[in-house]
Design an enzyme around this catalytic site. Structure first.
Site, PDB file in Angstrom:
ATOM      1  N   ASP A   1       0.838  -1.208   0.000  1.00 31.80           N
ATOM      2  CA  ASP A   1       0.000   0.000   0.000  1.00 31.80           C
ATOM      3  C   ASP A   1       0.875   1.261   0.000  1.00 31.80           C
ATOM      4  O   ASP A   1       0.968   1.960   0.996  1.00 31.80           O
ATOM      5  CB  ASP A   1      -0.906  -0.038   1.236  1.00 31.80           C
TER       6      ASP A   1
ATOM      7  N   LYS B   1       0.584   3.582  -2.634  1.00 33.83           N
ATOM      8  CA  LYS B   1      -0.220   4.614  -3.295  1.00 33.83           C
ATOM      9  C   LYS B   1       0.611   5.462  -4.269  1.00 33.83           C
ATOM     10  O   LYS B   1       0.706   6.681  -4.150  1.00 33.83           O
ATOM     11  CB  LYS B   1      -0.883   5.527  -2.257  1.00 33.83           C
TER      12      LYS B   1
ATOM     13  N   THR C   1     -10.559   6.916   2.909  1.00 37.73           N
ATOM     14  CA  THR C   1     -11.672   6.732   3.848  1.00 37.73           C
ATOM     15  C   THR C   1     -11.625   7.710   5.013  1.00 37.73           C
ATOM     16  O   THR C   1     -12.584   7.818   5.771  1.00 37.73           O
ATOM     17  CB  THR C   1     -11.702   5.292   4.399  1.00 37.73           C
TER      18      THR C   1
ATOM     19  N   ARG D   1      -5.690  -1.426  13.484  1.00 36.11           N
ATOM     20  CA  ARG D   1      -5.662  -1.213  14.929  1.00 36.11           C
ATOM     21  C   ARG D   1      -6.606  -2.086  15.749  1.00 36.11           C
ATOM     22  O   ARG D   1      -6.246  -2.466  16.869  1.00 36.11           O
ATOM     23  CB  ARG D   1      -5.877   0.278  15.219  1.00 36.11           C
TER      24      ARG D   1
END
Length: 248
Positions: free
Chosen positions: A74, A76, A133, A225
């Site tokens: 990830d 990006k 998000t 988390r």
């Protein structure tokens, strides 16, 4: 309804294990190894983001591969056409399961990446980030100086990604069903912002529970988390797997 308490995940080949990607939001390999060893076979997919990738000089990828784990890299990628393509080539050659770019790189870049992966016979999936998000509609409209709704922005980016030949998008679970309707059932939806009802929402704004997300078309749930910061990470992971298994 299924009774979650009666579902035992250990020792079973559960479908839910093909849904959960645990986010390794750490700064060093010691913390990663402690968690991965603790979770064992319960978790097969892991997300390696900028924090752990940079702090380990990329070692995280080789470590997870050595344990036959599947990796969502990830990072990006978002830059000019050639730079983004070279970054994607690196990810594909590392053999990660999924990696991502920003859809805002544009259709030309996404199309060329799609072609490059086919020419390489790469098995890696390249997906595009739509709207983070953590982003609210008010923030999005302020930044992009637009009156377009957040939902319309996500759908437009998803359609452009699909038309460009990439494999799917990162989106909120709230948008997953509509993305599937627009882009097809085989268009992959990877959804962060998934939080069990018993955990804190932290900095995520557009959230769903694991069961809700799966019901709404999420192929993969990125969960960090609620597992990594739990008092008992393995127990937390198993609770999440049980919740998903009950709706599959």
């Amino acid at each position: 309804k299924k009774n979650f308490s009666k579902i035992k995940t250990e020792g079973k080949n559960m479908k839910s294990r093909k849904k959960v990607i645990t986010a390794l939001d750490y700064k060093n390999m010691d913390d990663v190894k402690n968690l991965v060893e603790l979770l064992g076979d319960e978790i097969e997919y892991y997300k390696a983001g900028l924090e752990i990738f940079l702090n380990t000089g990329g070692e995280i990828v080789d470590y997870l591969h050595s344990l036959n784990k599947k990796i969502f890299l990830d990072l990006k990628f978002h830059d000019i056409n050639n730079t983004t393509k070279m970054a994607c080539e690196f990810a594909a050659r590392k053999g990660v399961f999924i990696f991502n770019i920003h859809a805002s790189c544009g259709t030309e870049t996404m199309y060329e990446i799609s072609k490059m992966l086919k020419d390489m016979n790469s098995k890696s999936l390249c997906i595009a980030v739509t709207v983070l998000t953590s982003m609210t509609e008010e923030k999005m409209q302020e930044i992009f100086m637009t009156d377009a709704s957040l939902d319309n922005m996500v759908m437009n980016m998803a359609e452009l990604t699909g038309k460009s030949g990439l494999h799917g998008v990162v989106c909120s679970a709230w948008e997953a069903a509509k993305v599937k309707e627009r882009c097809g059932e085989n268009f992959v939806t990877v959804c962060p912002g998934v939080r069990p009802a018993w955990s804190a929402s932290d900095d995520q704004k557009r959230i769903m529970t694991p069961a809700e997300a799966v019901k709404n078309g999420a192929d993969y749930l990125v969960i960090g988390r609620p597992i990594t910061k739990a008092d008992d990470p393995k127990k937390a992971a198993m609770r999440i797997l049980e919740e998903i298994e009950a709706v599959l």
